[in-house]
Design a protein around this motif. Structure first.
Motif, PDB file in Angstrom:
ATOM      1  N   PHE A   2     -21.997  23.529  27.211  1.00 21.62           N
ATOM      2  CA  PHE A   2     -23.235  23.058  26.594  1.00 21.62           C
ATOM      3  C   PHE A   2     -24.395  23.937  27.018  1.00 21.62           C
ATOM      4  O   PHE A   2     -24.435  24.389  28.157  1.00 21.62           O
ATOM      5  N   ARG A  32     -26.708  21.407  22.520  1.00 21.74           N
ATOM      6  CA  ARG A  32     -26.640  19.956  22.295  1.00 21.74           C
ATOM      7  C   ARG A  32     -27.665  19.170  23.093  1.00 21.74           C
ATOM      8  O   ARG A  32     -27.768  17.956  22.966  1.00 21.74           O
ATOM      9  N   TYR A 128     -30.634  14.079  16.366  1.00 26.49           N
ATOM     10  CA  TYR A 128     -30.121  13.922  17.725  1.00 26.49           C
ATOM     11  C   TYR A 128     -30.591  12.566  18.268  1.00 26.49           C
ATOM     12  O   TYR A 128     -31.528  11.956  17.741  1.00 26.49           O
ATOM     13  N   ARG A 163     -25.482  14.469  21.162  1.00 22.45           N
ATOM     14  CA  ARG A 163     -26.521  15.504  21.083  1.00 22.45           C
ATOM     15  C   ARG A 163     -27.846  14.785  21.322  1.00 22.45           C
ATOM     16  O   ARG A 163     -28.126  13.788  20.675  1.00 22.45           O
TER      17      ARG A 163
END
Ligand code: ASP
Length: 434
Positions: A2, A32, A128, A163
């Motif tokens: 990530f 993310r 997100y 996310r």
């Protein structure tokens, strides 16, 4: 794997910038976790939302018309939400904030709303999840971050496949009250998040394509730095290079997560990589930075008195007044205490009075006209003659050196000069050494 992406104030200043961010984030599936600052300046004449929120609080506190300022802030968020066609009900959130102001809220809470609203907007735009920093970034009552609890809660909020967008710059005390980092602190939030999820990298997106060897406002077209070590960057940012908050490095230095300084307005540019073992470079120095407006207190002690004891007593006085000390150059019967002037504005005379009261002190004086310039470089330790070269530049340009400091790690040489020589000094070192 990530990647944590932190976007600074100018990167989130309006809907055009939000669109650039979406392109950046969607271009790499690892991006993310997104951390945002409050909306910054859209142009040179514009104001940062954080500054306007401080102003709002001052009006609340002194009974001024805070609503007109808050309405300007509200309009910026509403405009962005409308231009991005978002469902997020900005008006409802601002109405709630106004009620909260009327019933009483702290300055830190009010100021944190710049990041809070921005993160809500960004989460809605990217699709997100919004995670409130107050729920996951935990401060102790002494103002330090509770690393363990913070890492645990951030990792828990960022579950499998998630996310998230997290507002930077604040967290909360154990009581739940909002606590801010110092200005520019969203950089620190990004680092804390990167550490908590063991990110593969921490991307810090801003409005410049990385770090330069000197301040472009002083040196024309300074050279770009491709790689820099954590330690070098800390020295440079501490000494005024305005790239990253100097505390950003601390959470991730040990676990060696690389930081990339990247440009939201030119995402294809390479930027600067900050890591533990930066690539070899032939350059003797990595960068030059500096700050104006320091003060040197000169303390002359009784020849029979123990120097150590007097220094201890004097430092204790600075500590009592909450003034951080930069350098303490010493000679046999006198020494200097160098501090940044902004910390002594209200206490200079109190400090002088307290020092003068010490039995062992013969006299105390102040030089108010001091700037510090630091030449930083990991290669200085293996290259001889660098300090000689630097000092000859001062001689050549007729710049008087007031103080000199170099630690045994030999990562930086710091000189004190008159404020008026500051720009000339940086230009001269750059021209002769780079
Ligand atoms: N918005 C805050 C400031 O202007 C924090 C940040 O941007 O990092 O200092």
């Amino acid at each position: 794997m990530f990647t944590v992406c932190k976007f600074g104030g100018s990167s989130v200043a309006d809907s055009t910038q939000f669109k650039k961010i979406k392109d950046i984030v969607l271009a790499d599936d690892r991006r993310r976790l997104v951390v945002v600052s409050a909306m910054g300046r859209r142009n040179k004449e514009d104001y940062k939302v954080t500054d306007m929120l401080y102003l709002t609080y001052a009006h609340v506190k002194y009974g001024g018309n805070y609503k007109s300022i808050l309405d300007v802030i509200r309009a910026r968020y509403q405009e962005a939400a409308a231009e991005l066609h978002l469902d997020y009900d900005v008006a409802a959130d601002f109405d709630k904030l106004e009620q909260r102001i009327q019933t009483g809220c702290s300055e830190e809470f009010l100021v944190s709303r710049g990041e809070y609203f921005c993160a809500k907007l960004m989460a809605a735009y990217l699709g997100y999840e919004f995670v409130d920093a107050a729920d996951v970034v935990h401060f102790r009552y002494d103002g330090t971050v509770d690393d363990e609890r913070t890492s645990r809660d951030i990792a828990a909020a960022f579950g499998a496949g998630k996310r998230v967008v997290i507002p930077g710059f604040y967290g909360s005390y154990p009581s739940g009250e909002v606590k801010l980092f110092s200005r520019g602190g969203s950089d620190i939030t990004g680092a804390i998040v990167a550490k908590a999820v063991s990110a593969d990298k921490y991307e810090n997106w801003t409005d410049v394509s990385g770090v330069y060897m000197a301040d472009p406002r002083i040196v024309d077209n300074p050279r770009h730095i491709a790689e820099v070590t954590y330690d070098e960057l800390r020295e440079l940012s501490y000494m005024g290079a305005s790239v990253l908050h100097e505390e950003t490095i601390l959470p991730i230095r040990e676990i060696n997560i690389p930081i990339y300084i990247l440009n939201t307005n030119a995402p294809q540019d390479k930027g600067t990589k900050i890591c533990k073992d930066a690539a070899k470079s032939k350059q003797a120095i990595t960068g030059i930075a500096g700050k104006k407006n320091f003060k040197a207190f000169t303390i002359v002690k009784d020849t029979a008195a123990s120097k150590l004891k007097v220094i201890q007593a004097v430092l204790d006085i600075f500590d009592r007044f909450g003034v951080p000390v930069e350098h303490i150059p010493t000679s046999i019967d006198s020494f200097n205490v160098i501090v940044e002037s902004k910390y002594t504005e209200k206490v200079t005379y109190d400090i002088l009075t307290e020092i003068a009261k010490l039995d062992e002190v013969v006299s105390v004086d102040i030089d108010n006209d001091l700037a510090l310039v630091a030449v930083v470089g990991r290669n200085m330790v293996t290259n001889t003659g660098i300090s000689g070269a630097i000092f000859s530049i001062f001689g050549k340009h007729g710049i008087n050196i007031k103080t000199i400091a170099q630690g045994t790690r030999e990562i930086n040489i710091t000189v004190g000069i008159a404020n008026a020589d500051f720009e000339k000094c940086i230009r001269a070192i750059y021209e002769d050494m780079v």
